[in-house]
Motif scaffolding. Structure first.
Motif, PDB file in Angstrom:
ATOM      1  N   SER A 292      -2.244 -11.014   1.125  1.00 63.70           N
ATOM      2  CA  SER A 292      -2.800 -11.900   2.152  1.00 63.70           C
ATOM      3  C   SER A 292      -4.219 -11.464   2.494  1.00 63.70           C
ATOM      4  CB  SER A 292      -1.912 -11.852   3.409  1.00 63.70           C
ATOM      5  OG  SER A 292      -2.467 -12.646   4.432  1.00 63.70           O
TER       6      SER A 292
ATOM      7  N   ASP B 144      -3.059   0.671   1.719  1.00 63.43           N
ATOM      8  CA  ASP B 144      -4.453   0.273   1.913  1.00 63.43           C
ATOM      9  C   ASP B 144      -5.325   1.366   1.317  1.00 63.43           C
ATOM     10  OD1 ASP B 144      -5.771  -1.973   4.010  1.00 63.43           O
ATOM     11  OD2 ASP B 144      -7.118  -0.336   3.404  1.00 63.43           O
ATOM     12  N   ILE B 145      -6.509   0.966   0.890  1.00 61.37           N
ATOM     13  CA  ILE B 145      -7.441   1.937   0.314  1.00 61.37           C
ATOM     14  C   ILE B 145      -8.082   2.789   1.414  1.00 61.37           C
ATOM     15  CG2 ILE B 145      -9.539   0.500   0.355  1.00 61.37           C
ATOM     16  CD1 ILE B 145     -10.006   1.509  -2.574  1.00 61.37           C
TER      17      ILE B 145
ATOM     18  N   ASN C 197      -6.753 -10.297   0.859  1.00 65.34           N
ATOM     19  CA  ASN C 197      -7.414  -9.110   0.315  1.00 65.34           C
ATOM     20  C   ASN C 197      -8.295  -9.433  -0.887  1.00 65.34           C
ATOM     21  OD1 ASN C 197      -5.899  -7.467   2.162  1.00 65.34           O
ATOM     22  ND2 ASN C 197      -4.161  -7.826   0.813  1.00 65.34           N
TER      23      ASN C 197
ATOM     24  N   ARG D  59      -0.070  -5.210  10.610  1.00 60.61           N
ATOM     25  CA  ARG D  59       0.534  -6.337  11.333  1.00 60.61           C
ATOM     26  C   ARG D  59       1.585  -7.075  10.496  1.00 60.61           C
ATOM     27  NH1 ARG D  59      -3.130 -11.508  11.335  1.00 60.61           N
ATOM     28  NH2 ARG D  59      -4.149 -11.408   9.323  1.00 60.61           N
TER      29      ARG D  59
ATOM     30  N   ASP E 265      -4.950   2.677  -4.007  1.00 59.72           N
ATOM     31  CA  ASP E 265      -5.963   1.732  -4.494  1.00 59.72           C
ATOM     32  C   ASP E 265      -5.275   0.670  -5.349  1.00 59.72           C
ATOM     33  OD1 ASP E 265      -8.081   0.376  -5.621  1.00 59.72           O
ATOM     34  OD2 ASP E 265      -9.104   2.172  -6.369  1.00 59.72           O
ATOM     35  N   LEU E 266      -5.419  -0.580  -4.971  1.00 62.51           N
ATOM     36  CA  LEU E 266      -4.850  -1.684  -5.745  1.00 62.51           C
ATOM     37  C   LEU E 266      -5.255  -1.604  -7.217  1.00 62.51           C
ATOM     38  CD1 LEU E 266      -3.494  -4.491  -6.021  1.00 62.51           C
ATOM     39  CD2 LEU E 266      -5.631  -5.498  -5.205  1.00 62.51           C
TER      40      LEU E 266
ATOM     41  N   GLY F 205      -3.021  -4.156   0.774  1.00 59.21           N
ATOM     42  CA  GLY F 205      -4.144  -4.165   1.727  1.00 59.21           C
ATOM     43  C   GLY F 205      -3.665  -4.398   3.146  1.00 59.21           C
TER      44      GLY F 205
ATOM     45  N   TYR G 167     -13.448   0.614   9.205  1.00 53.18           N
ATOM     46  CA  TYR G 167     -12.329   1.061  10.041  1.00 53.18           C
ATOM     47  C   TYR G 167     -12.719   2.312  10.842  1.00 53.18           C
ATOM     48  CZ  TYR G 167      -8.821  -2.060   7.890  1.00 53.18           C
ATOM     49  OH  TYR G 167      -8.085  -3.150   7.483  1.00 53.18           O
TER      50      TYR G 167
HETATM   51  C1  LIG Z   1      -9.835  -8.647   4.703  1.00 48.18           C
HETATM   52  S1  LIG Z   1      -8.794  -7.264   4.962  1.00 48.18           S
HETATM   53  C2  LIG Z   1      -7.202  -8.027   5.169  1.00 48.18           C
HETATM   54  C3  LIG Z   1      -6.189  -7.078   5.780  1.00 48.18           C
HETATM   55  C4  LIG Z   1      -4.772  -7.641   5.901  1.00 48.18           C
HETATM   56  N1  LIG Z   1      -4.222  -8.057   4.625  1.00 48.18           N
HETATM   57  C5  LIG Z   1      -4.716  -8.767   6.890  1.00 48.18           C
HETATM   58  O1  LIG Z   1      -4.617  -9.936   6.489  1.00 48.18           O
HETATM   59  O2  LIG Z   1      -4.792  -8.473   8.090  1.00 48.18           O
HETATM   60  C6  LIG Z   1      -8.727  -6.520   3.341  1.00 48.18           C
HETATM   61  C7  LIG Z   1      -7.932  -5.214   3.327  1.00 48.18           C
HETATM   62  O3  LIG Z   1      -7.782  -4.772   1.976  1.00 48.18           O
HETATM   63  C8  LIG Z   1      -8.035  -3.390   1.913  1.00 48.18           C
HETATM   64  N2  LIG Z   1      -8.506  -3.122   0.537  1.00 48.18           N
HETATM   65  C9  LIG Z   1      -9.664  -3.490  -0.024  1.00 48.18           C
HETATM   66  N3  LIG Z   1      -9.734  -3.080  -1.304  1.00 48.18           N
HETATM   67  C10 LIG Z   1      -8.566  -2.454  -1.556  1.00 48.18           C
HETATM   68  C11 LIG Z   1      -8.025  -1.808  -2.698  1.00 48.18           C
HETATM   69  N4  LIG Z   1      -8.720  -1.720  -3.853  1.00 48.18           N
HETATM   70  N5  LIG Z   1      -6.806  -1.255  -2.601  1.00 48.18           N
HETATM   71  C12 LIG Z   1      -6.101  -1.327  -1.446  1.00 48.18           C
HETATM   72  N6  LIG Z   1      -6.553  -1.918  -0.330  1.00 48.18           N
HETATM   73  C13 LIG Z   1      -7.768  -2.476  -0.383  1.00 48.18           C
HETATM   74  C14 LIG Z   1      -9.094  -3.150   2.981  1.00 48.18           C
HETATM   75  O4  LIG Z   1      -9.206  -1.817   3.378  1.00 48.18           O
HETATM   76  C15 LIG Z   1      -8.600  -4.079   4.081  1.00 48.18           C
HETATM   77  O5  LIG Z   1      -7.674  -3.452   4.937  1.00 48.18           O
END
Ligand SMILES: C[S@@+](CC[C@H](N)C(=O)[O-])C[C@H]1O[C@@H](n2cnc3c(N)ncnc32)[C@H](O)[C@@H]1O
Length: 207
Positions: free
Chosen positions: A120, A78-79, A122, A62, A102-103, A57, A19
Motif C-alpha cells: 500500500s 520497513d527499510i 510504497n 497502522r 529492504d524490499l 513498507g 522519520y
Molecule cells: C509512502 S510510505 C507508505 C507507508 C505505509 N505503507 C502507509 O501507507 O502508511 C513508503 C514506506 O515505504 C518504506 N520503504 C521505502 N523503500 C523501501 C524498501 N526498499 N524496503 C522497505 N521499505 C521501504 C518507507 O520507509 C516508508 O515507510
C-alpha cells in the motif's frame, strides 16, 4: 529531502532521514496517521484465523495492526529503522513482528511464505528505475493460494509532469505484479475525493 537523496543516486535513504527528523520534531511524515488505510478497511477482509500476513513498507504500523486485529499472524517491515522503532513503541505488546528489511533484498525465507501480502503506497514512492524490481519482489512473498493486495495512487493527467514522489502507478505497472505465477483477480479504480491524487488502484492477485 527526497529530491536531494534521489539526486545523489540514493532512492530510499530519505525515508530514514524523514522519520528521524520527524521523531526529533523537525518534520512531518505526510502518511503517518494513526488510522489504518481507509482503502484497506474498505476491502472488508475476512478474519485471518492465524493465516500469515506480510505488510510491505509498514511505516509506524497502522495497517499491520489492523491485519493483526483481524487475526492474521502479521510480519511487517520497513527499510527505516526509526519507523520500526516507532511501530514497536506505539504498539506495546503488539503481536506484529516488526522487522527492518529492504524490499529489494528481503530475507530468503519470505519467498512464497505469506497467505496475505499488503503493498500500500510504497511502490509509488520509489523512482521508475527501481520500480520493476520492487514490483517483482512484492509478488515473490505470496504463498501458493495466497492473496496480494495492491493499493496505490493511479496516474491522471494532473500528475503527468512526472514530479514526485509519489509517482502514481500506470495500469501497465499494476499488471506487472502478475508475474512469476501470480495472476490478477480484480482491478478497479476508486475515487479518493478531496485529495491531490484523486484516483486510486485497488488490485487483487493470487498465486
Ligand atoms: C509512502 S510510505 C507508505 C507507508 C505505509 N505503507 C502507509 O501507507 O502508511 C513508503 C514506506 O515505504 C518504506 N520503504 C521505502 N523503500 C523501501 C524498501 N526498499 N524496503 C522497505 N521499505 C521501504 C518507507 O520507509 C516508508 O515507510
Amino acid at each position: 529531502m527526497a529530491a536531494s537523496s534521489l539526486a545523489a543516486g540514493d532512492a530510499t535513504g530519505w525515508f530514514e532521514r524523514l522519520y528521524a527528523q520527524s521523531r526529533a520534531g523537525n518534520a512531518e511524515v505526510p502518511w503517518d496517521v494513526p488510522e489504518p488505510s481507509a482503502h484497506l478497511r474498505a476491502l472488508d477482509l475476512p478474519a485471518g484465523e492465524g493465516r500469515r500476513a506480510l505488510v510491505v513498507g509498514c511505516g509506524p504500523g497502522r495497517d499491520a495492526e489492523h491485519l493483526a486485529a483481524l487475526g492474521y499472524r502479521t510480519t511487517a517491515f520497513d527499510i527505516s529503522a526509526t519507523a520500526i522503532d516507532l511501530a514497536r513503541e506505539r504498539h506495546p505488546g503488539t503481536p506484529v513482528d516488526y522487522v527492518v528489511a529492504d524490499l529489494l533484498d528481503p530475507p530468503a525465507a519470505w519467498r512464497h511464505a505469506f497467505d496475505l501480502v499488503l503493498e500500500s503506497n510504497n511502490v509509488q514512492a520509489l523512482p521508475r528505475e527501481i520500480r520493476a524490481a520492487a514490483i517483482g519482489a512484492v509478488g515473490a512473498f505470496v504463498a501458493p493460494g495466497g492473496t496480494l493486495i495492491v493499493l496505490a495512487a493511479a496516474t491522471t493527467r494532473l500528475d503527468s509532469d512526472g514530479s514526485g514522489p509519489p509517482w502514481p502507478l500506470t495500469r501497465t505497472e499494476i499488471d506487472a505484479f502478475a508475474t512469476d505465477g501470480l495472476r490478477l483477480l480484480s482491478v478497479s479504480q476508486v475515487a479518493a475525493p478531496a485529495t491531490t491524487l484523486p484516483t486510486r488502484w485497488q488490485a487483487l492477485f493470487t498465486r
